[in-house]
Design an enzyme around this catalytic site. Sequence first.
Site, mmCIF file in Angstrom:
data_model
loop_
_atom_site.group_PDB
_atom_site.id
_atom_site.type_symbol
_atom_site.label_atom_id
_atom_site.label_comp_id
_atom_site.label_asym_id
_atom_site.label_seq_id
_atom_site.Cartn_x
_atom_site.Cartn_y
_atom_site.Cartn_z
ATOM 1 N N LYS A 1 12.086 -0.173 48.255
ATOM 2 C CA LYS A 1 10.667 -0.522 48.118
ATOM 3 C C LYS A 1 10.351 -0.882 46.666
ATOM 4 O O LYS A 1 9.763 -1.921 46.383
ATOM 5 C CB LYS A 1 9.783 0.656 48.564
ATOM 6 N N GLN B 1 6.728 9.661 50.576
ATOM 7 C CA GLN B 1 7.877 9.349 51.425
ATOM 8 C C GLN B 1 8.152 10.530 52.375
ATOM 9 O O GLN B 1 8.305 11.662 51.946
ATOM 10 C CB GLN B 1 9.116 9.054 50.547
ATOM 11 N N ASP C 1 0.053 3.211 53.336
ATOM 12 C CA ASP C 1 0.883 3.451 54.529
ATOM 13 C C ASP C 1 0.016 3.514 55.792
ATOM 14 O O ASP C 1 0.526 3.463 56.905
ATOM 15 C CB ASP C 1 1.632 4.791 54.385
#
Length: 298
Positions: A54, A98, A121
């Site tokens: 990412k 994460q 997200d």
Amino acid sequence: MNNITYLSGKEVSDFVYRDIKKRIRLLDKKKIIPSLAVILIGDNQASELYVRSKTKTFKKLNLHSKIFKLSETTSEKKILNLIYEINKNSYFHGLLIQLPLPNHIDKEKVVFSINPEKDVDGFHPINAGLLSVGRPNFIPCTPKGIMKILEYYKVNLNGKNVVVLGRSNIVGRPISILISSKTKYANATTTICHSGTLDIKKFTRNADVVIVALGIPGFLKADMVKNNSIIIDVGINRIKDQSSKGYSIVGDADLLDLKKKTIDITPVPGGVGPMTISMLVENTVESAEKYCARSSAG
Ligand code: NAD
């Protein structure tokens, strides 16, 4: 004879980056560089790999990203404090934690503490709720990427039977909301199967499209799908092999077996994965644009 047609997500992501780059240039003129904060807790190898790919993409696009790496034993309080600081810091337009988190951390508490305006997200309940009432703010990256794949390959789901395997908040549930919505490329008759479904084959055999997000390598086999169906394979599974790396990445579909049928399928790797990353970039750019609009309004 090979009856499989691959729907490359890499190709779609290259296409969407062209538009994203234009938006980045416009922000640049206003001296705004989209910036992402990533909190990574513990030593999960797969998580480290995802985070690295990412942030590598952000760097390639001249965007900012910073990894806040915390040890496995970090207390929940310390994590919540860090989130509080990043929420307040106007330098960061996006914040992602994460997953998975270590067992002693309350995942809901952590995710719910992210500022919904930075929740790139799309996992915060405010954003999940907005999506479910048809007023999306940040759409979770993987489902958003799947919709772009369908659009790019002109797969119109209107009136089609679509079966989603998996009901997680990250993939299964949000993609089922998106494809059942009365919007372009969607409007599908949608069935969700999960660990409580007694006879999955009964549903997938009648599906025009199967979206499989289970995390079970080789789950979807030829006798479970009909000819000319489309399969979106979301699974990312590491299986041990004799290669120099010692493992390879496979999806939830059994490709070898599926060759018995005529199907279109997203490959793993190179299918949904690259789309997830490009949608994270897009959501961060979107967040920077919203920040810019709020600043000039206020
Ligand atoms: P999850 O573990 O949160 O959810 C799995 C779902 O599968 C659950 O809803 C469960 O009910 C269902 N399930 C489990 N076993 C089953 C069975 N035997 N029969 C029927 N249903 C069963 O997983 P997730 O976060 O949704 O991820 C699923 C897969 O997608 C994983 O392999 C993950 O690595 C991958 N993934 C890929 C991307 C990407 O960018 N390509 C993004 C997110 C997740």
